[in-house]
Structure formats: C-alpha cells, structure tokens
Design a protein around this motif. Structure first.
Motif, PDB file in Angstrom:
ATOM      1  N   ARG A   1       0.846  -1.181   0.000  1.00  0.00           N
ATOM      2  CA  ARG A   1       0.000   0.000   0.000  1.00  0.00           C
ATOM      3  C   ARG A   1       0.885   1.235   0.000  1.00  0.00           C
ATOM      4  O   ARG A   1       1.898   1.277   0.687  1.00  0.00           O
ATOM      5  CB  ARG A   1      -0.899  -0.017   1.238  1.00  0.00           C
ATOM      6  CG  ARG A   1      -1.967   1.026   1.271  1.00  0.00           C
ATOM      7  CD  ARG A   1      -3.077   0.609   2.239  1.00  0.00           C
ATOM      8  NE  ARG A   1      -2.576   0.360   3.591  1.00  0.00           N
ATOM      9  CZ  ARG A   1      -2.367   1.321   4.478  1.00  0.00           C
ATOM     10  NH1 ARG A   1      -2.597   2.582   4.156  1.00  0.00           N
ATOM     11  NH2 ARG A   1      -1.933   1.034   5.686  1.00  0.00           N
TER      12      ARG A   1
ATOM     13  N   GLU B   1       1.174   5.420   0.561  1.00  0.00           N
ATOM     14  CA  GLU B   1       0.541   6.523   1.260  1.00  0.00           C
ATOM     15  C   GLU B   1       1.148   7.819   0.768  1.00  0.00           C
ATOM     16  O   GLU B   1       2.364   7.919   0.602  1.00  0.00           O
ATOM     17  CB  GLU B   1       0.762   6.391   2.772  1.00  0.00           C
ATOM     18  CG  GLU B   1      -0.408   6.848   3.590  1.00  0.00           C
ATOM     19  CD  GLU B   1      -0.252   6.520   5.056  1.00  0.00           C
ATOM     20  OE1 GLU B   1       0.606   7.145   5.701  1.00  0.00           O
ATOM     21  OE2 GLU B   1      -0.973   5.650   5.555  1.00  0.00           O
TER      22      GLU B   1
ATOM     23  N   GLN C   1      -4.366   7.817   2.448  1.00  0.00           N
ATOM     24  CA  GLN C   1      -4.222   6.461   1.939  1.00  0.00           C
ATOM     25  C   GLN C   1      -4.813   6.347   0.539  1.00  0.00           C
ATOM     26  O   GLN C   1      -5.941   6.773   0.299  1.00  0.00           O
ATOM     27  CB  GLN C   1      -4.919   5.481   2.870  1.00  0.00           C
ATOM     28  CG  GLN C   1      -4.785   4.028   2.437  1.00  0.00           C
ATOM     29  CD  GLN C   1      -5.466   3.095   3.412  1.00  0.00           C
ATOM     30  OE1 GLN C   1      -5.540   3.383   4.600  1.00  0.00           O
ATOM     31  NE2 GLN C   1      -5.966   1.995   2.906  1.00  0.00           N
TER      32      GLN C   1
ATOM     33  N   SER D   1      -4.970  -1.180  -3.927  1.00  0.00           N
ATOM     34  CA  SER D   1      -4.008  -2.128  -3.389  1.00  0.00           C
ATOM     35  C   SER D   1      -3.170  -2.631  -4.554  1.00  0.00           C
ATOM     36  O   SER D   1      -3.702  -3.061  -5.572  1.00  0.00           O
ATOM     37  CB  SER D   1      -4.718  -3.307  -2.721  1.00  0.00           C
ATOM     38  OG  SER D   1      -5.384  -2.891  -1.569  1.00  0.00           O
TER      39      SER D   1
END
Lengths: 85, 159
Positions: free
Chosen positions: A25, A27, A32, A36
């Motif tokens: 993942r 950021e 976020q 994925s």
C-alpha cells in the motif's frame, strides 16, 4: 495503465496456494490511496525478487515509490517500479 | 474459537501424524488434537497475541532456516512485548522458490528493523499445530506506522 506515487506503508506476502502474491500500500501525505498494489509471485523470478528487494528497501528508508500498474481484478498489478530518495 | 478448531481437528490430527516436523515432539498424536485446538488461544500462541481468530502480531526473533526430512524450512518466533511464551511459526521454502525467497527477505528485514509482523494461518491447509503455526500470510509495517494506542491494543488484546 495508471501511475501512482507515494511512500510504501506496508507489505504483505499472501501465501494462499492459488494466489501467491505480494501486496503493498502506498501513502501520500497521510492520505491512503484506495488501490491495493500487487506483484504476482508467478511472474519472472528475477523481476519479482528485485521488486521485493526494492519495496523492502523503500519501506525501510522511507523512499518515495512510483508505480505503474494495470488493473487486475481488485488489485493494481505492478509492471514498473521506481524508488527514489 | 473452540468451534472453529473442533471443525479442523481431524485435519490437524492427520497432518500431525504425517508431518516430519513433529518428529521432535513424540507426544504429538491424534489424542492431543483437542488440546492442540484449544491451544490456539493458550500456550501455543502465548507470546504473540491473536489479533483475530487466526492472526498474530509481534516481533520476529529466532529466524532459522534448516533442512529437515529433505525439506527446506523456515521457522521463526513472534514475541509480543516480552511475553515469556512465544508462538512459533514455520513455512516450507522448497514448494516455491520465489515465495520462499520473498518470505525470507521479509522476515530478515523484520529482524533487522524490528518491524511489527502480523501473520495468519494458511487457510489452504486449515491447520494450527502445536507448537508450530503454519504461516498463511505475513504483513509487515514499521513500528512508526502504528500509533502508541494501536500498538498497545494489538499487543495486549488476547483472544
């Protein structure tokens, strides 16, 4: 094809017999990303292991990562990965 | 928890009897299955507290690779905040060399950096064998990725 940029936040190795893959993942500025990312372990061994190495190094060092990926099911399948300080 | 483990008890007993990993533990047999299952929340997972039914969190230690009964195996322990008891995990490396290398790379980085690991059981084999837990997934995050409150919660929350 889409391009994403951010810091690696977590790496997961999923060992299900049918879907061995690495998920991670990104950021960006504490926001976020919804996607994925996935590296298919059934891919070329040299490429998979090199991407793994780069991901872990980026996670350790806090490097920024740029990813180009194709949509594959619920994941963005990585085919290009770049890490930089 | 108990219901789930009783469902897989025959599988546990069967795998336990066949698995050469347990040659070191001659007391392991089908009659142990009940306590094995219940052990998921007890001594078998004592150190690494369960996040959920089949997930554990802790720090990797005692990482070792060995050839046992002609199988390349990686074993490691998860420690949670200095608990005396520790969960022991294992995975076979020779089923898939890429997977094996990736797993060892992740675990090595965890040892080096003191990263938190969350791991789950391998659902494909539906087994949780005392004293080992077959790894089903490994997720790593730097310690700084957790807030203090979150870390305390995951470390001290038992099943």
């Amino acid at each position: 094809m889409s391009t994403y940029t951010g810091e690696v936040h977590e790496v997961e190795l999923a060992i299900d017999e049918n879907t061995k893959r690495v998920r991670f993942r990104l950021e960006e500025h504490n926001a976020q990303l919804e996607e994925s990312f996935m590296i298919d372990l059934a891919g070329k061994p040299v490429s998979v292991l090199a991407q793994m190495h780069l991901l872990l190094e980026a996670l350790e060092q806090g490097w920024r990562v740029e990813v180009r990926a194709h949509t594959s099911g619920q994941y963005e399948e990585v085919y290009w990965l770049k890490a930089s300080r | 928890m108990k219901a789930i483990m009783s469902d897989v008890a025959p599988i546990v007993a069967d795998e336990c009897a066949r698995d050469p990993l347990f040659a070191d533990y001659p007391g392991m047999n089908a009659s142990d299955t009940g306590s094995l299952g219940l052990g998921l929340g007890g001594r078998s997972a004592g150190g690494a507290r369960a996040l959920a039914t089949n997930e554990y969190v802790g720090f990797v230690t005692n990482l070792q690779i060995e050839q046992k009964e002609q199988r390349q195996t990686v074993r490691f322990q998860l420690l949670s905040n200095g608990q005396e008891e520790e969960a022991i995990f294992y995975a076979y490396l020779d089923d898939d060399i890429v997977f094996g290398a990736a797993l060892v790379a992740i675990l090595t980085a965890c040892v080096k950096n003191n990263w938190i690991v969350e791991t789950g059981l391998n659902s494909a084999r539906s087994t949780n064998l005392y004293p080992y837990v077959l790894v089903g997934s490994v997720k790593v995050r730097p310690l700084t990725a957790y807030s203090i409150d979150e870390l305390v919660a995951v470390v001290f929350t038992g099943p």
